[in-house]
Design a protein around this motif. Structure first.
Motif, PDB file in Angstrom:
ATOM      1  N   ASP A  32       0.846  -1.186   0.000  1.00 54.47           N
ATOM      2  CA  ASP A  32       0.000   0.000   0.000  1.00 54.47           C
ATOM      3  C   ASP A  32       0.886   1.243   0.000  1.00 54.47           C
ATOM      4  N   THR A  33       0.285   2.396   0.141  1.00 50.22           N
ATOM      5  CA  THR A  33       1.055   3.643   0.026  1.00 50.22           C
ATOM      6  C   THR A  33       1.946   3.905   1.231  1.00 50.22           C
ATOM      7  N   GLY A  34       1.863   3.059   2.259  1.00 51.82           N
ATOM      8  CA  GLY A  34       2.747   3.183   3.407  1.00 51.82           C
ATOM      9  C   GLY A  34       3.857   2.155   3.427  1.00 51.82           C
ATOM     10  N   THR A  35       3.902   1.273   2.428  1.00 48.75           N
ATOM     11  CA  THR A  35       4.935   0.239   2.363  1.00 48.75           C
ATOM     12  C   THR A  35       6.237   0.839   1.865  1.00 48.75           C
ATOM     13  N   GLN A  36       7.320   0.584   2.591  1.00 49.57           N
ATOM     14  CA  GLN A  36       8.615   1.148   2.220  1.00 49.57           C
ATOM     15  C   GLN A  36       9.305   0.350   1.118  1.00 49.57           C
ATOM     16  N   TYR A  37       9.945   1.094   0.208  1.00 50.26           N
ATOM     17  CA  TYR A  37      10.863   0.569  -0.807  1.00 50.26           C
ATOM     18  C   TYR A  37      12.111   1.454  -0.762  1.00 50.26           C
ATOM     19  N   ARG A  38      13.161   1.024  -1.420  1.00 50.24           N
ATOM     20  CA  ARG A  38      14.359   1.871  -1.470  1.00 50.24           C
ATOM     21  C   ARG A  38      14.174   2.979  -2.502  1.00 50.24           C
ATOM     22  N   LEU A  39      14.602   4.176  -2.144  1.00 52.22           N
ATOM     23  CA  LEU A  39      14.547   5.309  -3.064  1.00 52.22           C
ATOM     24  C   LEU A  39      15.685   5.309  -4.063  1.00 52.22           C
ATOM     25  N   GLY A  40      16.828   4.709  -3.720  1.00 52.70           N
ATOM     26  CA  GLY A  40      17.982   4.795  -4.593  1.00 52.70           C
ATOM     27  C   GLY A  40      18.381   6.250  -4.806  1.00 52.70           C
ATOM     28  N   SER A  41      18.620   6.616  -6.039  1.00 49.62           N
ATOM     29  CA  SER A  41      19.189   7.932  -6.341  1.00 49.62           C
ATOM     30  C   SER A  41      18.236   9.098  -6.143  1.00 49.62           C
ATOM     31  N   ILE A  42      16.973   8.839  -5.848  1.00 50.07           N
ATOM     32  CA  ILE A  42      16.110   9.948  -5.447  1.00 50.07           C
ATOM     33  C   ILE A  42      16.667  10.587  -4.181  1.00 50.07           C
ATOM     34  N   THR A  43      17.460   9.828  -3.420  1.00 45.61           N
ATOM     35  CA  THR A  43      18.161  10.367  -2.258  1.00 45.61           C
ATOM     36  C   THR A  43      18.964  11.602  -2.638  1.00 45.61           C
ATOM     37  N   LYS A  44      19.557  11.596  -3.838  1.00 50.77           N
ATOM     38  CA  LYS A  44      20.388  12.726  -4.275  1.00 50.77           C
ATOM     39  C   LYS A  44      19.597  14.032  -4.297  1.00 50.77           C
ATOM     40  N   SER A  45      18.355  13.982  -4.744  1.00 48.45           N
ATOM     41  CA  SER A  45      17.547  15.206  -4.818  1.00 48.45           C
ATOM     42  C   SER A  45      17.303  15.784  -3.431  1.00 48.45           C
ATOM     43  N   LEU A  46      17.098  14.914  -2.472  1.00 48.59           N
ATOM     44  CA  LEU A  46      16.875  15.371  -1.097  1.00 48.59           C
ATOM     45  C   LEU A  46      18.135  16.023  -0.535  1.00 48.59           C
ATOM     46  N   VAL A  47      19.295  15.407  -0.801  1.00 45.92           N
ATOM     47  CA  VAL A  47      20.561  15.995  -0.363  1.00 45.92           C
ATOM     48  C   VAL A  47      20.774  17.349  -1.041  1.00 45.92           C
ATOM     49  N   ALA A  48      20.438  17.435  -2.317  1.00 45.06           N
ATOM     50  CA  ALA A  48      20.596  18.690  -3.049  1.00 45.06           C
ATOM     51  C   ALA A  48      19.766  19.806  -2.419  1.00 45.06           C
ATOM     52  N   ALA A  49      18.586  19.471  -1.896  1.00 43.16           N
ATOM     53  CA  ALA A  49      17.748  20.487  -1.256  1.00 43.16           C
ATOM     54  C   ALA A  49      18.453  21.094  -0.048  1.00 43.16           C
ATOM     55  N   VAL A  50      19.178  20.276   0.717  1.00 41.78           N
ATOM     56  CA  VAL A  50      19.910  20.811   1.868  1.00 41.78           C
ATOM     57  C   VAL A  50      21.042  21.715   1.393  1.00 41.78           C
ATOM     58  N   VAL A  51      21.727  21.316   0.313  1.00 41.04           N
ATOM     59  CA  VAL A  51      22.799  22.152  -0.233  1.00 41.04           C
ATOM     60  C   VAL A  51      22.243  23.499  -0.674  1.00 41.04           C
ATOM     61  N   LEU A  52      21.080  23.506  -1.320  1.00 37.18           N
ATOM     62  CA  LEU A  52      20.484  24.776  -1.750  1.00 37.18           C
ATOM     63  C   LEU A  52      20.028  25.609  -0.558  1.00 37.18           C
ATOM     64  N   ARG A  53      19.622  24.973   0.523  1.00 39.41           N
ATOM     65  CA  ARG A  53      19.307  25.729   1.732  1.00 39.41           C
ATOM     66  C   ARG A  53      20.555  26.448   2.248  1.00 39.41           C
ATOM     67  N   LEU A  54      21.685  25.757   2.232  1.00 42.52           N
ATOM     68  CA  LEU A  54      22.939  26.380   2.657  1.00 42.52           C
ATOM     69  C   LEU A  54      23.282  27.569   1.767  1.00 42.52           C
ATOM     70  N   ARG A  55      23.043  27.423   0.456  1.00 45.36           N
ATOM     71  CA  ARG A  55      23.304  28.534  -0.460  1.00 45.36           C
ATOM     72  C   ARG A  55      22.397  29.714  -0.141  1.00 45.36           C
ATOM     73  N   ASP A  56      21.105  29.433   0.062  1.00 45.85           N
ATOM     74  CA  ASP A  56      20.161  30.516   0.319  1.00 45.85           C
ATOM     75  C   ASP A  56      20.446  31.219   1.638  1.00 45.85           C
ATOM     76  N   GLU A  57      21.061  30.518   2.572  1.00 43.88           N
ATOM     77  CA  GLU A  57      21.439  31.124   3.851  1.00 43.88           C
ATOM     78  C   GLU A  57      22.732  31.925   3.750  1.00 43.88           C
ATOM     79  N   GLY A  58      23.405  31.853   2.597  1.00 46.31           N
ATOM     80  CA  GLY A  58      24.667  32.553   2.438  1.00 46.31           C
ATOM     81  C   GLY A  58      25.861  31.803   2.992  1.00 46.31           C
ATOM     82  N   ARG A  59      25.686  30.516   3.299  1.00 47.22           N
ATOM     83  CA  ARG A  59      26.775  29.733   3.866  1.00 47.22           C
ATOM     84  C   ARG A  59      27.749  29.258   2.797  1.00 47.22           C
TER      85      ARG A  59
END
Length: 448
Positions: free
Chosen positions: A50-77
């Motif tokens: 069902d929609t709550g069953t976990q699977y591996r994301l694989g490289s979708i992980t990269k997009s999530l990491v990229a969001a944190v990097v862009l947060r650092l950029r927006d903060e001026g870090r």
């Protein structure tokens, strides 16, 4: 959705699961930030997922990491043009930029040296860094697109050092928590699918390992479910909550590199894969790890997205499946246009609206919500752009030729708008108004 639409969507995933022999498959269509249809085929521990069953994301992980990097950029870090050596000193590839790492144009090797990282227990950053001391560069930085899992291992270390905590802790605090993605974890938690390899010539399966990837984990470690991935799909489409400004996510969706400069169909932005097909331009990411395939894509123009998971190493055309689900939804049930309603606009901006001229070329200037301006040619193609306010009588270009350029309003003695200065181009109410500071002046004889 309508029963006919739901059946068409279900038939599409049923065909994929059956023909390509996936032990299980779950998919969903997303609109307005929520799942509007979901379906599943196959079994997980004897019952349908069902929609709550976990699977591996694989490289979708990269997009999530990229969001944190862009947060650092927006903060001026940090700045995306910073060399990685400024933040993670001492590597053998310190000259590559953060933007190049995000867009897979750094030239770094695709896989970490040594044992195949996706099926091997990973070590700490020091081990990964040491393995990259020689031979890590496969191409000149910026020369071409070369997908690099290693590059996201490096970005994970960047996040860890910038935040003073592990990359996963930063991700949980800054992205997963605020978006309500409570079922996205580094290891399976609760009901989850097991990863399988399906024999190519017999209907039997083999379990795949799921070790901790260590320093390579930011490239593909995470597990998630359809409920959580639906929220992320909406985020990529612009429903960003308080995690990132929508302009920043739009920047992530911009093309940084493509597969073919003549007529590209696939490209990459800042942590996001881009697809152009059938007049659509979609953004998201695919993912694969031994035993799993995943994909999330959205069309920002229509707001329709889709996602899918399968617990098989190969066989399922996961990207094609997701693109088909989006197409089915939009073809059978096109999203209704947003209702028009009067906007909350500062009346002081209304005198800016109307006809302006760049030389003899007429343009229309409209005021949008939030004090934005929209400048478009009155007829035919030309240099159109939207502008965001940055100060008194100043706006910043957001797209097209004038992206990043400043538009300034100059006023007469009575305070009325007299002319516009846009990146040295002067726009006037009348063509080549002699009372405005037209570069090069205006012939004293006037029009003749």
């Amino acid at each position: 959705m309508l029963p006919t639409t739901e059946f068409a969507l279900l038939r599409r995933i049923a065909t994929e699961q059956s023909v390509n022999r996936a032990p299980s498959l779950v998919a969903a269509v997303v609109r307005d930030g929520a799942i509007v249809w979901s379906g599943a085929r196959g079994l997980v521990d004897g019952t349908p997922p069902d929609t709550g069953t976990q699977y591996r994301l694989g490289s979708i992980t990269k997009s999530l990491v990229a969001a944190v990097v862009l947060r650092l950029r927006d903060e001026g870090r940090l700045d995306l043009n910073d060399p990685i050596d400024k933040h993670v000193p001492g590597t053998a590839f310190g000259g590559v930029t953060i933007a190049q790492l995000l867009a897979h144009t750094s030239g770094l090797t695709s896989e970490s040296p040594g044992s195949w990282w996706e099926r091997s227990e990973g070590g700490p950053w020091a081990d990964l860094e040491a393995s990259l001391a020689t031979g890590a560069a496969k191409h000149r930085p910026g020369r071409r697109f070369h997908y690099s899992n290693v590059g996201y291992g490096v970005l994970g270390e960047l996040v860890a050092r910038a935040r003073g905590t592990g990359w996963l802790d930063a991700l949980r605090t800054e992205v997963l928590g605020p978006l309500g993605m409570t079922r996205t974890t580094d290891h399976p938690d609760g009901r989850h699918a097991r990863g399988w390899a399906v024999h190519p010539f017999a209907d039997v399966v083999l379990p795949e390992p799921a070790p901790d990837a260590g320093a390579m984990a930011p490239a593909g470690q995470l597990w998630s479910c359809a409920d959580d991935l639906a929220r992320w799909t909406a985020f990529v489409g612009g429903d960003t909550g308080e995690v990132l400004h929508p302009d920043t996510v739009a920047e992530m969706r911009e093309v940084a590199t493509v597969d073919d400069g003549d007529a590209w169909t696939a490209g990459y932005g800042l942590g996001l894969q881009l697809v152009r097909t059938g007049g659509r331009r979609l953004a998201g990411h695919t993912g694969s790890m031994p035993g799993f395939l995943a994909c999330s894509m959205i069309d920002p123009a229509t707001g329709t997205g889709a996602l899918a998971f399968a617990n098989t190493t190969s066989g399922v055309a996961i990207l094609t499946l997701v693109l088909d689900l989006i197409a089915i939804a939009d073809e059978q049930e096109p999203a209704l246009p947003r209702e028009w309603r009067p906007a909350d606009i500062d009346p002081a901006l209304l005198p800016l609206t109307g006809l302006w001229h760049w030389g003899p070329a007429p343009f229309h200037l409209r005021v949008l919500a939030n004090g934005w301006l929209d400048l478009t040619p009155a007829t035919g193609p030309g240099r159109a752009s939207r502008f965001r306010p940055t100060g008194d009588d100043e706006w910043l270009g957001l797209d097209g030729y004038y992206a990043g350029e400043t538009l300034r309003v100059h006023r007469d003695a009575e305070g009325e708008p007299h002319h516009l200065d846009l990146a040295t181009f002067v726009f006037t109410r009348a063509p080549y108004d002699p009372s405005a500071p037209i570069p090069g002046g205006v012939d004293e004889g006037g029009w003749r």
